[in-house]
Motif scaffolding. Sequence first.
Motif, short mmCIF file in Angstrom:
data_model
loop_
_atom_site.label_atom_id
_atom_site.label_comp_id
_atom_site.label_asym_id
_atom_site.label_seq_id
_atom_site.Cartn_x
_atom_site.Cartn_y
_atom_site.Cartn_z
N GLU A 4 0.84 -1.19 0.00
CA GLU A 4 0.00 0.00 0.00
C GLU A 4 0.88 1.25 0.00
O GLU A 4 1.91 1.29 0.68
CB GLU A 4 -0.90 0.00 1.22
CG GLU A 4 -1.83 -1.20 1.21
CD GLU A 4 -3.18 -0.89 1.77
OE1 GLU A 4 -3.46 0.27 2.07
OE2 GLU A 4 -3.95 -1.83 1.88
N PRO A 5 0.47 2.28 -0.75
CA PRO A 5 1.26 3.51 -0.77
C PRO A 5 1.23 4.19 0.60
O PRO A 5 0.26 4.08 1.35
CB PRO A 5 0.59 4.37 -1.82
CG PRO A 5 -0.75 3.77 -2.06
CD PRO A 5 -0.69 2.34 -1.61
N VAL A 25 -7.56 19.99 11.63
CA VAL A 25 -7.51 20.01 10.18
C VAL A 25 -6.43 19.04 9.72
O VAL A 25 -5.26 19.19 10.07
CB VAL A 25 -7.22 21.44 9.65
CG1 VAL A 25 -7.10 21.44 8.14
CG2 VAL A 25 -8.29 22.40 10.12
N ASP A 26 -6.86 18.01 8.98
CA ASP A 26 -5.93 17.01 8.45
C ASP A 26 -5.89 17.13 6.93
O ASP A 26 -6.94 17.07 6.27
CB ASP A 26 -6.38 15.60 8.83
CG ASP A 26 -6.31 15.35 10.32
OD1 ASP A 26 -5.38 15.88 10.96
OD2 ASP A 26 -7.16 14.60 10.84
N ILE A 27 -4.70 17.30 6.40
CA ILE A 27 -4.47 17.41 4.96
C ILE A 27 -3.46 16.32 4.61
O ILE A 27 -2.40 16.25 5.24
CB ILE A 27 -3.93 18.81 4.59
CG1 ILE A 27 -4.90 19.89 5.08
CG2 ILE A 27 -3.69 18.91 3.09
CD1 ILE A 27 -4.32 21.29 5.06
N TYR A 28 -3.80 15.50 3.64
CA TYR A 28 -2.93 14.36 3.34
C TYR A 28 -3.11 13.92 1.89
O TYR A 28 -4.06 14.32 1.21
CB TYR A 28 -3.22 13.20 4.29
CG TYR A 28 -4.69 12.83 4.38
CD1 TYR A 28 -5.24 11.91 3.50
CD2 TYR A 28 -5.53 13.42 5.31
CE1 TYR A 28 -6.58 11.58 3.56
CE2 TYR A 28 -6.87 13.10 5.38
CZ TYR A 28 -7.38 12.17 4.49
OH TYR A 28 -8.72 11.86 4.55
N ARG A 29 -2.18 13.10 1.43
CA ARG A 29 -2.26 12.50 0.10
C ARG A 29 -1.52 11.16 0.14
O ARG A 29 -0.74 10.90 1.06
CB ARG A 29 -1.66 13.41 -0.97
CG ARG A 29 -0.16 13.62 -0.82
CD ARG A 29 0.39 14.49 -1.95
NE ARG A 29 1.79 14.77 -1.78
CZ ARG A 29 2.79 13.95 -2.11
NH1 ARG A 29 2.54 12.78 -2.66
NH2 ARG A 29 4.04 14.29 -1.91
N LEU A 30 -1.78 10.34 -0.84
CA LEU A 30 -1.02 9.11 -0.99
C LEU A 30 0.28 9.43 -1.71
O LEU A 30 0.32 10.33 -2.55
CB LEU A 30 -1.82 8.06 -1.76
CG LEU A 30 -3.09 7.58 -1.07
CD1 LEU A 30 -3.84 6.61 -1.98
CD2 LEU A 30 -2.76 6.92 0.26
#
Length: 77
Positions: A4-5, A25-30
């Motif tokens: 998984e990435p 505030v949660d900001i995320y990316r794979l």
Amino acid sequence: MNIEPELIQSPLNQAITRNGYTLRVDIYRLEDETDWLLEAVNEDGTSRAWDERFATDQAALDARIETPRAWAARPRG
């Protein structure tokens, strides 16, 4: 075997307090994607995830701050 990435967290993640209420505030990316996702979690643990994706983590944070609906006063009891 599928690997998984990794989830990349933005350094802009933060807690914001307004009108006596705090939102995380949660900001995320794979790691294999370029667009950022945005989620806000209130003091009760209820989360709201945005449907749109953002080109930058700053754009996601700006969208969070400019959304008045999430800052609506809750009845205190």
